[in-house]
Design an enzyme around this catalytic site. Structure first.
Site, PDB file in Angstrom:
ATOM      1  N   GLY A 194       0.817  -1.206   0.000  1.00  0.00           N
ATOM      2  CA  GLY A 194       0.000   0.000   0.000  1.00  0.00           C
ATOM      3  C   GLY A 194       0.849   1.254   0.000  1.00  0.00           C
ATOM      4  CE  LYS A 234       8.114   8.110  -2.935  1.00  0.00           C
ATOM      5  NZ  LYS A 234       8.666   7.597  -4.212  1.00  0.00           N
ATOM      6  CG  ASP A 283       4.754  -3.018  -5.321  1.00  0.00           C
ATOM      7  OD1 ASP A 283       5.287  -4.102  -5.576  1.00  0.00           O
ATOM      8  OD2 ASP A 283       5.346  -2.093  -4.733  1.00  0.00           O
ATOM      9  CG  ASP A 292       6.163   4.065  -6.955  1.00  0.00           C
ATOM     10  OD1 ASP A 292       5.688   5.170  -6.663  1.00  0.00           O
ATOM     11  OD2 ASP A 292       5.627   2.999  -6.648  1.00  0.00           O
TER      12      ASP A 292
END
Length: 513
Positions: A98, A121, A268, A278
């Site tokens: 998550g 973030k 992910d 990411d």
């Protein structure tokens, strides 16, 4: 900024945990948990992307907006949350994961109807932080802020970055996981995307056998982000999967075009919209090496090496296919689609290489040409970006040693010059098979080969300067990355200095934030 227009359509549709509890835990049968940013007492703005703010509909930045940029004192309309997803990490099922360091503010719609999701973030822990603190440090935040914008201006599908700010606190990190933790400056970056939905969101629901919610999520994604899909029933989900495959393959070929190595292609970290997402232990390619991985965690297997990214993307799509199987219910279709993926990817990959070399179309004989080129690149350790920049300048009067010497990490002796000369003749002969003019061929190369790429050593130097309170290099790099097909700063068009060959943060990175 117009933050009062931010809304939360995702949380209005899907089941969530509304407790606001940030304790790290499993949250079965929910896709999100509400959570508030930690709050920071001494924030300081480092950079703000005004062009992106205008594009998204957030408008002009004012001093009072600093609080929002770090998640402080949020207005009532901003209901913050983190999402749950699962994933395969380094080939192994990791279960529930998550948003461990990401907290979502919601989305905003601009005057043209374009939707943009906004998230912090590094603004604090969430239930998905897996016993971590949810913070981010300056070095990782600078890297995400600059590289996501660099990729955007290169023309590569990507998330983007709105702001970068100091939090005013120090964070403890063991950068190389070797038992040497140190205090580092904390920072928060706001990043944006049309959506941050990942393969892992679908994997989680499928693993939990929450098939009704899985269908709802697929419908939500199609309606909001794939409006071109107009079919119904099972065919709708088949079309959905095919389009994800196409977008993913196209993204991989763009990574190859510019020489980008992601470093941690876990499922992910894969976007269902085909975005680069990411930015952790990534790197732009310096010396060409199909086996290069910038991620120390990826050694010695090199699962996520530069030359493996096409195959790994296909492996990841197999995992997504398994997750969507309850909706598609057609094993042969999924197998055929994934088998065709390899064919599509390699053809797209070779077409990209054609454009980089100035070839108007792919010929059957080009496979041998590309294989020979790869061997030359690795043996002579040519810098990926600089090689193509110099190739664009090559003509019959060129002195090969003068033109290419500074593009090789091993230097060009007589034997190496002969091999380079042989290749140059093959390239010249291949160009004669074009039906377009030499000028059109050069223009094709110019559009395909960036003059500036954001190398790790430049990021390293920039981070060091920002740590000392200086922003001159940050400003220069920002101008350079906004114009990657021009050479604004010749000093940036150089090989990695040998002093940085073994410097942590330049040649080697970890997954540490």
């Amino acid at each position: 900024m117009n933050i009062e227009q931010i809304r939360q359509p995702f949380t209005d549709i899907f089941p969530g945990d509304l407790s606001g509890n940030t304790v790290q835990r499993n949250t079965p049968k929910v896709l999100f948990a509400t959570v508030k940013p930690a709050g920071f007492d001494g924030p300081k703005l480092i950079a703000f992307n005004q062009a992106l703010a205008e594009e998204t509909g957030l408008g002009r930045y004012e001093d009072k907006d600093l609080d929002f940029l770090v998640g402080n004192n949020l207005p009532d309309n901003v209901k913050t949350y983190a999402t749950a997803y699962a994933g395969h990490q380094f080939g192994n099922w990791a279960g529930q994961l998550g948003d461990g360091r990401a907290i979502i503010a919601g989305e905003i719609i601009n005057k043209d109807g374009k939707k943009t999701e906004i998230q912090w973030k590094g603004a604090g822990a969430t239930p998905y932080s897996r016993h971590a603190d949810g913070r981010a440090v300056l070095r990782s935040s600078v890297r995400e802020y600059l590289m996501s914008e660099a990729m955007y201006h290169l023309g590569v599908p990507t998330t983007r970055a709105l702001s970068l700010a100091f939090t005013g606190e120090d964070v403890v990190r063991d950068m190389m996981y070797n038992g040497n933790p140190q205090l580092e400056k904390g920072a928060v970056v706001i990043r944006t995307a049309e959506s941050f939905l990942r393969f892992g969101h679908f994997e989680l629901l499928s693993a939990q056998r929450e098939y009704n919610t899985l269908e709802d999520l697929a419908d939500f994604t199609i309606e909001n982000y794939y409006p071109e899909i107009t079919t119904d029933g099972i065919q709708k989900y088949k079309d959905f999967f095919e389009k994800i495959c196409t977008r993913t393959a196209d993204l991989m070929t763009e990574w190859f075009r510019v020489g980008f190595v992601h470093g941690v292609m876990n499922t992910d970290n894969m976007s269902v919209l085909g975005l680069t997402i990411d930015y952790g232990p990534y790197s732009m390619m310096d010396e060409y090496d199909l086996n290069f991985t910038p991620n120390t965690t990826d050694l010695p297997g090199r699962r996520y090496a530069f030359g493996q990214q096409g195959q790994i993307s296909q492996w990841n799509l197999w995992q997504l296919a398994n997750a969507l199987h309850p909706l598609i219910k057609d094993e042969k279709f999924l197998e055929d689609t994934l088998n065709q993926y390899g064919t599509y990817f390699w053809e797209a990959h070779d077409k990209v290489l054609c454009r980089k070399f100035g070839f108007e179309e792919l010929l059957e004989s080009d496979e041998e040409f590309f294989t020979n080129w790869q061997g030359l690149m690795q043996e002579l350790q040519f810098d990926y970006t600089l090689f193509f920049n110099q190739l664009e300048k090559l003509n019959s009067d060129s002195d090969l040693k003068t033109l290419f010497e500074n593009a090789s990490y091993v230097g060009l002796n007589d034997e190496r010059l002969k091999k380079l000369g042989d290749f140059a003749k093959k390239h010249e002969a291949r160009l004669t098979l074009n039906t377009i003019s030499k000028e059109e061929s050069s223009a094709l190369m110019n559009r395909s080969n960036p003059k500036f790429t954001l190398r790790n050593y430049l990021l390293y130097e920039c981070i060091e300067e920002i740590s000392m309170g200086k922003t001159e290099m940050l400003e220069k790099l920002t101008r350079a990355l906004e114009n990657p097909y021009q050479e604004l700063y010749p000093e940036f068009s150089a090989k990695r200095p040998s002093a940085y060959d073994d410097t942590t943060g330049c040649s080697t990175l970890s997954c540490s934030s």
